[in-house]
Design a protein around this motif. Structure first.
Motif, short mmCIF file in Angstrom:
data_model
loop_
_atom_site.label_atom_id
_atom_site.label_comp_id
_atom_site.label_asym_id
_atom_site.label_seq_id
_atom_site.Cartn_x
_atom_site.Cartn_y
_atom_site.Cartn_z
N ARG A 82 -19.16 -61.56 -128.85
CA ARG A 82 -18.39 -61.38 -127.62
C ARG A 82 -18.43 -62.64 -126.75
O ARG A 82 -17.45 -62.98 -126.07
N GLU B 82 -12.32 -57.99 -130.79
CA GLU B 82 -13.61 -57.29 -130.72
C GLU B 82 -13.65 -56.13 -131.70
O GLU B 82 -14.65 -55.89 -132.38
N GLU C 271 -8.46 -60.01 -126.77
CA GLU C 271 -9.92 -59.79 -126.79
C GLU C 271 -10.25 -58.43 -127.37
O GLU C 271 -11.16 -58.28 -128.21
N ASP C 272 -9.52 -57.38 -126.92
CA ASP C 272 -9.78 -56.03 -127.41
C ASP C 272 -9.54 -55.94 -128.92
O ASP C 272 -10.34 -55.34 -129.66
N GLN D 248 -8.04 -69.61 -131.81
CA GLN D 248 -8.45 -68.56 -132.74
C GLN D 248 -9.02 -69.16 -134.02
O GLN D 248 -9.98 -68.66 -134.60
N ILE E 177 -15.86 -64.78 -128.13
CA ILE E 177 -14.52 -64.31 -127.72
C ILE E 177 -14.23 -64.74 -126.29
O ILE E 177 -13.12 -65.19 -125.96
N ARG E 178 -15.24 -64.62 -125.44
CA ARG E 178 -15.05 -65.04 -124.05
C ARG E 178 -14.77 -66.53 -123.99
O ARG E 178 -13.95 -67.01 -123.20
N SER F 188 -11.17 -67.05 -124.98
CA SER F 188 -10.25 -66.72 -123.87
C SER F 188 -10.30 -67.78 -122.79
O SER F 188 -9.26 -68.19 -122.24
N TYR G 128 -6.36 -60.40 -122.48
CA TYR G 128 -7.08 -59.13 -122.44
C TYR G 128 -6.79 -58.32 -123.69
O TYR G 128 -7.68 -57.72 -124.31
#
Length: 726
Positions: A505, A671, A667-668, A544, A508-509, A512, A664
């Protein structure tokens, strides 16, 4: 006896060996289970070792057993007076070889023509001559100092008179100086006289020194002559020293008695055998075999000590006297303590009682400690003083010896009967007129049977202690340890899963954040909406790709950390279980060590290599490519073109909002896909953890199987013990 063993006492040891052999043979029949073969081998190794110990002890008992003569071993501390007690008993109980030695000694001493008076005379002459020599040397030193002082004074006078003569000559004129050659002046006469006086004194010193030297020489010759006479006497006495009373008594060296010596007595038609056993506090490596043979042969033990206090316990490193007593005498049927009080001076016999109040109290404590150590076989303590008793009855001592001089000292104060009475030696001799003679044949049988029973009892106790003190609590300890480690293993998996999620995570942050930062920067350049869309797609694809490339490293780092923690858990399990085994091995009351010889299946495996198959893709970018979301899925809302045309700020705010909304959503989705991959990793890890847990469990199974064998052995040995009850 409860069985046929008592019908033939002398064969008891052979019969017990046969029963023990049969027990081990039947235990060997239960080793066919392949799953517990290693445990069976280990348990049988323990029992076979125990079996060998039993057979060795029974064989030694059979070899050393005495069935005809009641045998008493005098056992105890080095230099405690064992030999003195035996020598006194030899004289009092009229042991045959002692009577022969005394008769031969009296005859030989008479033939040598040596008397105590003649030895005293020569030795006193030597002492007197030595004193004269010392006095002569001191007198000469004093005289020499005086004469040398006198000579020094006269030398000073010569020097002074010479100076006065020179001074007077300086005052004369030439004619007077010429005349002085022919006429003696006052000063010249004084100078000449002073030289004569000096020469006289020096001559006197030389004469006195000659007189002193001659006297010293004559005195040395006289002393030498006396010493030669004394040497001749001592040489003659040495030819009969082996016949004198007290020659078996030690000389103070800790290892004086290195072998067990036997002395036979006949009292009221009953044969007794006394064994003088080497001391237990000397160089025991030299006498260990002799000690064991003696106590195995004995039917009763006299523990001899010169201290009224209880024997000392060990300190962990050393067994201590009490530990040695328990080791050597634990199988005996009858053990007594003899406190042999050291008395070297007749003044010590002046009191009515041989013992002080403090010594009496200490002996009570000694009896309690010995009873705790030896149980019902311990009788009580007897106090005496053997040396005064020995001196009072000895009639064949070497003239001039230490013992002869001591005897004179004691007899000068008391007669021999009084000394013997005050020594309390009768407390010991009376035992051979009553208690030990009664049923002595039965005592011999009981003593020998009891030793055999103690061998079996000791073996049974070892097996029970192996079960109760080692294997049963060890299995409980291992069970608890395995339970703790299983909790730790599950906690490790939970931690791994949590850390993988946290770390991915974070990536991922970062993804972003990088997209947002890069896109916002271009938005600040007031780009068009079409350009914005291209920029956002490009940033998403590029970052990515970076994310996909980083994820394998993240997973590898976390699984490597997990692997290290797993290694730590397994290592601690190995150390702690080894420590548990070591702790149980340190139980002093059990003679067998636990030496595990098993392949427990626990290995520190490399988790990366162990995952195998498709799981290996987790450590390559290819394996994580599917988590990427196509940039084509980005959604761009319809912008109000007119307002955007007239207001750049409005357009930029709408573009930033579009960036945030899309991120957003991305990210979902990312994840969710990563969590699926993590679940696959955890599932693979779980299967390996199960293998580790089973491998740890194998140790417990191993110990439990050994424990079952020990329980079987204890039941069988209990049955043998019951057959040996007298």
């Amino acid at each position: 006896m409860k069985n046929t063993l008592s019908s033939n006492p002398e064969r008891i040891y052979k019969q017990i060996q046969f029963i023990i052999n049969d027990l081990i043979s039947r235990l060997n029949e239960n080793t066919s289970d392949s799953e517990t073969q290693a445990a069976a081998v280990q348990s049988l190794e323990l029992l076979n070792n125990l079996h060998q110990q039993i057979l060795e002890k029974l064989s030694l008992l059979e070899k050393n057993a005495e069935w005809d003569t009641f045998t008493v071993a005098l056992y105890g501390e080095t230099n405690a007076g064992k030999s003195t007690i035996i020598e006194t008993l030899r004289i009092l109980l009229k042991e045959k070889t002692k009577i022969n030695e005394q008769e031969e000694f009296d005859s030989a001493l008479k033939n040598l023509g040596i008397t105590t008076e003649s030895i005293k005379r020569i030795r006193n002459d030597i002492l007197d001559s030595d004193n004269k020599l010392s006095k002569l040397n001191q007198t000469w030193l004093d005289k020499k100092n005086n004469l040398e002082t006198n000579i020094k004074v006269k030398k000073d006078i010569v020097d002074l008179s010479y100076q006065e003569l020179l001074s007077s000559l300086k005052k004369l004129n030439i004619l007077q100086k010429i005349l002085s050659l022919f006429i003696s002046t006052k000063e010249k006469k004084q100078y000449q006289q002073s030289k004569v006086d000096l020469a006289t004194s020096e001559t006197h010193l030389l004469n006195e020194e000659k007189i002193y030297t001659t006297s010293v020489k004559e005195l040395h010759q006289h002393i030498y002559s006396l010493e030669e006479q004394n040497k001749k006497i001592e040489y003659k006495l040495q030819t009969i020293a082996h016949l004198a009373d007290g020659q078996i008594i030690g000389n103070g060296r800790s290892d004086y008695t290195l072998q067990t010596h036997s002395y036979q007595f006949i009292v009221d038609n009953c044969k007794f055998n006394f064994l003088d056993v080497p001391g237990i506090e000397g160089k025991e490596s030299k006498v260990e075999t002799a000690i064991w043979e003696a106590v195995q042969k004995a039917h009763a033990i006299f523990y001899i000590t010169s201290k009224a206090s209880a024997p000392q316990k060990g300190d962990g490193k050393n067994m201590g006297t009490l530990g040695k007593i328990k080791q050597h005498l634990g199988d005996q049927s009858e053990v007594w303590t003899i406190f042999n009080k050291r008395i070297q001076n007749p003044i010590q016999l002046e009191k009515d009682s041989l013992l002080s109040d403090g010594e009496k109290e200490s002996l009570i404590d000694l009896d309690n400690k010995m009873a705790e150590c030896l149980g019902d076989s311990y009788q009580k303590s007897i106090a005496l003083s053997a040396y005064p008793a020995f001196l009072s009855i000895s009639t064949c001592l070497l003239p001039g010896s230490r013992d002869a001089v001591s005897r004179e000292k004691f007899l000068a104060k008391y007669n021999s009967d009084v000394i013997l009475h005050k020594s309390d030696m009768h407390k010991l001799t009376s035992m051979f007129n009553s208690s030990m003679i009664d049923d002595f044949k039965q005592k011999i049988i009981i003593a020998n049977h009891n030793k055999a029973k103690k061998v079996v009892d000791h073996a049974l106790l070892q097996v029970i202690k192996l079960h109760e003190n080692k294997f049963h609590p060890l299995s409980n300890a291992l069970r608890a340890e395995i339970s703790d480690k299983n909790v730790e293993l599950r906690s490790l998996i939970t931690t791994l899963k949590s850390r993988l999620k946290n770390q991915t995570r974070e990536q991922i942050r970062n993804f972003s954040s990088n997209v947002r930062k890069e896109t916002y920067k271009r938005i600040d350049d007031d780009i068009s909406n079409d350009d914005f869309k291209n920029v956002l797609r490009s940033c998403v694809e590029r970052n990515q790709k970076s994310l996909v490339n980083k994820l394998p490293d993240v997973v590898k780092e976390e699984t490597t950390l997990f692997e290290q923690r797993l290694k730590d858990v397994i290592t601690r399990f190995e150390q702690q279980t080894s420590g548990i085994v070591s702790d149980f091995n340190m139980i002093n009351s059990v003679d067998s060590d636990l030496n595990f010889k098993m392949d427990n299946g626990i290995s520190v495996w490399g988790i990366v290599g162990s995952l195998g198959g498709g799981a290996l893709l987790f450590f390559t970018p290819m394996g994580w490519a599917l988590v990427a979301v196509s940039a084509a899925t980005l959604v761009f809302q319809a912008y109000k073109a007119i307002r955007s045309f007239f207001s750049s700020n409005y357009k930029q705010s709408q573009q930033r909002k579009s960036v945030d909304d899309n991120l957003y959503k991305l990210e979902d989705e990312i994840e969710s896909k990563i969590d699926e991959k993590i679940d696959e990793i955890i599932a693979s890890v779980n299967s390996h953890i199960t293998d580790v847990s089973q491998a740890m469990q194998s140790r417990l199974i191993f110990v439990e199987n050994i424990d079952r064998k020990l329980i079987m052995a204890s039941h069988e040995l209990s049955a043998i013990k019951n057959k040996l009850e007298f």
